[in-house]
Design an enzyme around this catalytic site. Structure first.
Site, PDB file in Angstrom:
ATOM      1  N   TYR A  73       0.621  -1.273  -0.088  1.00 32.77           N
ATOM      2  CA  TYR A  73       0.002   0.009  -0.042  1.00 32.77           C
ATOM      3  C   TYR A  73       1.002   1.319  -0.015  1.00 32.77           C
ATOM      4  O   TYR A  73       0.735   2.208  -0.755  1.00 32.77           O
ATOM      5  CB  TYR A  73      -1.051  -0.062   1.097  1.00 32.77           C
ATOM      6  N   ARG A  76       1.581   1.639  -3.401  1.00 38.41           N
ATOM      7  CA  ARG A  76       0.877   2.387  -4.257  1.00 38.41           C
ATOM      8  C   ARG A  76       0.487   3.922  -3.969  1.00 38.41           C
ATOM      9  O   ARG A  76       0.424   4.698  -5.034  1.00 38.41           O
ATOM     10  CB  ARG A  76      -0.595   1.592  -4.137  1.00 38.41           C
ATOM     11  N   GLN A 108     -15.063   2.354  -7.358  1.00 40.13           N
ATOM     12  CA  GLN A 108     -14.510   1.274  -6.582  1.00 40.13           C
ATOM     13  C   GLN A 108     -13.062   1.834  -6.413  1.00 40.13           C
ATOM     14  O   GLN A 108     -12.440   1.116  -5.717  1.00 40.13           O
ATOM     15  CB  GLN A 108     -14.539  -0.063  -7.558  1.00 40.13           C
ATOM     16  N   ASP A 111      -8.136   5.779  -5.061  1.00 41.89           N
ATOM     17  CA  ASP A 111      -6.933   6.724  -5.541  1.00 41.89           C
ATOM     18  C   ASP A 111      -7.559   8.299  -5.293  1.00 41.89           C
ATOM     19  O   ASP A 111      -6.629   9.088  -5.353  1.00 41.89           O
ATOM     20  CB  ASP A 111      -6.519   6.587  -6.809  1.00 41.89           C
ATOM     21  N   HIS A 126     -15.176   1.305  -1.843  1.00 37.12           N
ATOM     22  CA  HIS A 126     -13.921   0.625  -1.207  1.00 37.12           C
ATOM     23  C   HIS A 126     -12.800   1.413  -0.471  1.00 37.12           C
ATOM     24  O   HIS A 126     -11.808   1.010  -0.537  1.00 37.12           O
ATOM     25  CB  HIS A 126     -13.275  -0.149  -2.460  1.00 37.12           C
ATOM     26  N   CYS A 163       0.575   1.395  17.645  1.00 37.94           N
ATOM     27  CA  CYS A 163       0.337   2.334  18.886  1.00 37.94           C
ATOM     28  C   CYS A 163       1.386   2.052  19.820  1.00 37.94           C
ATOM     29  O   CYS A 163       1.549   0.784  20.404  1.00 37.94           O
ATOM     30  CB  CYS A 163      -1.117   2.028  19.284  1.00 37.94           C
ATOM     31  N   CYS A 166      -0.933   0.643  22.967  1.00 33.43           N
ATOM     32  CA  CYS A 166      -1.664  -0.775  23.182  1.00 33.43           C
ATOM     33  C   CYS A 166      -1.055  -1.579  21.880  1.00 33.43           C
ATOM     34  O   CYS A 166      -1.589  -2.704  21.645  1.00 33.43           O
ATOM     35  CB  CYS A 166      -3.082  -0.699  23.109  1.00 33.43           C
ATOM     36  N   GLY A 203     -14.799   1.625 -17.351  1.00 33.21           N
ATOM     37  CA  GLY A 203     -13.390   1.260 -16.653  1.00 33.21           C
ATOM     38  C   GLY A 203     -13.423   0.187 -15.854  1.00 33.21           C
ATOM     39  O   GLY A 203     -12.562   0.119 -14.804  1.00 33.21           O
ATOM     40  N   SER A 205     -13.718  -4.276 -14.748  1.00 35.52           N
ATOM     41  CA  SER A 205     -13.924  -5.657 -15.567  1.00 35.52           C
ATOM     42  C   SER A 205     -15.219  -6.262 -14.882  1.00 35.52           C
ATOM     43  O   SER A 205     -15.548  -7.089 -15.311  1.00 35.52           O
ATOM     44  CB  SER A 205     -12.703  -6.435 -14.729  1.00 35.52           C
TER      45      SER A 205
END
Ligand code: BV8
Length: 257
Positions: A73, A76, A108, A111, A126, A163, A166, A203, A205
């Site tokens: 991530y 990305r 979906q 970005d 999402h 954290c 915790c 755009g 699938s």
């Protein structure tokens, strides 16, 4: 499909846009491809080439391999840092500005490029790649800055950050496979799907549910469904019309007055 056939389809779709008082648009990774963002299928390069997205984008994968998933991530996000919306994103935002309350944008994509292009009321099914939250609900009942529980922004740096109090891990604010979608966004998207006269599916699938199910719901509710995609999709048989082209080129032509 030769250009003539493609353009005749476009003229018909433009008429449907003019005739529809309420339009719902469902977008996927393809709408960001011409901004240089690899689609979900194409994103698996380099370190991630051996992993299917569905293998990394799950709570189980994160608990089993927190650093691997966090770094995926992080990469990305880094790639998105200086990416700009393309004419497809802009055409949607400009249509919304010219015709307030006529177009509901359901995405979906995580970005944030629709929002960056100025689109309003984007239903991000999402989640958002740039929002972090705690992996587990914070049990620390103490108030931190007027909010219950530890503040995610105070997490100790690391892959993933955690954290100091915790040990809770920070996770990206996206919806992983097997996780419920945000109910408010999903409810609003379902309402838009069953009340629109026209749904544009751009755009995507059409392989991931419940997002792809929205096109089926719109069709069942009597809406016209148009798929815009350079390739065949799993939603083509739900469509009244398939426009074989790219979104940055065709959305301005489709939505321009
Ligand atoms: C859930 C965020 C339940 C993370 C994502 C029913 C049937 C079958 C399976 C299921 C079902 N219901 C649920 C499932 C399971 C699963 C699912 O759908 N699996 C699939 C793989 C079969 N769904 C879920 O797990 C969902 N959750 O159901 O919870 C539940 C119930 C109760 C209690 C608890 C849980 C959650 C799904 C969300 C997962 N998160 N993203 C992240 O980003 O890392 S999904 C992610 O993948 C994207 O958000 C997107 O949704 C999907 C990728 O699809 P696309 O966007 O379409 O991208 P793709 O690369 O596939 O295609 C690109 C397209 O663009 C192509 O068609 C290409 O031709 C086109 N293109 C390329 N260039 C251009 C272009 N188009 C136009 N212009 C261009 N230039």
């Amino acid at each position: 499909m030769n250009d003539a056939a493609a353009w005749s389809g476009l003229e018909e779709a433009r008429r449907w846009v003019r005739e529809a008082t309420r339009i719902a648009v469902l977008t996927g990774a393809g709408v960001s491809a011409e901004s240089g963002v690899p689609t979900f299928r194409d994103a698996q390069t380099g370190l991630w080439a051996n992993f299917r997205p569905e293998e990394l984008a799950t709570p189980e994968a994160f608990r089993a391999h927190p650093q691997r998933v966090w770094d995926w991530y992080a990469e990305r996000r880094a790639r998105l840092a200086d990416v700009q919306p393309n004419p497809g994103h802009v055409a949607l935002a400009e249509f919304q500005a010219r015709h307030p309350d006529r177009l509901t944008l359901i995405t979906q994509n995580v970005d944030g490029l629709h929002q960056k292009a100025g689109s309003t009321g984007v239903l991000a099914l999402h989640g958002n790649l740039f929002e972090d939250r705690w992996l587990d609900p914070c049990l620390n009942s103490a108030l931190h800055g007027g909010r219950l529980g530890c503040d995610p922004t105070s997490a100790v740096a690391g892959s993933p950050p955690r954290c100091a109090d915790c040990g809770n891990l920070l996770r990206p604010g996206v919806v992983w496979f097997g996780e419920m979608l945000p109910m408010d966004a999903l409810d609003a998207a379902e309402r838009a799907a069953v009340s629109c006269e026209l749904m544009l599916v751009v755009g995507t699938s059409g392989a991931v549910y419940p997002a792809a199910g929205l096109a089926h719901r719109a069709r069942r509710a009597g809406a016209r469904v148009v798929v815009l995609n350079p390739e065949p999709t799993e939603l083509d048989d739900v469509a009244h019309l398939c426009l074989r082209g790219t979104s940055a080129r065709w959305l301005p032509a489709l939505l321009g007055d």
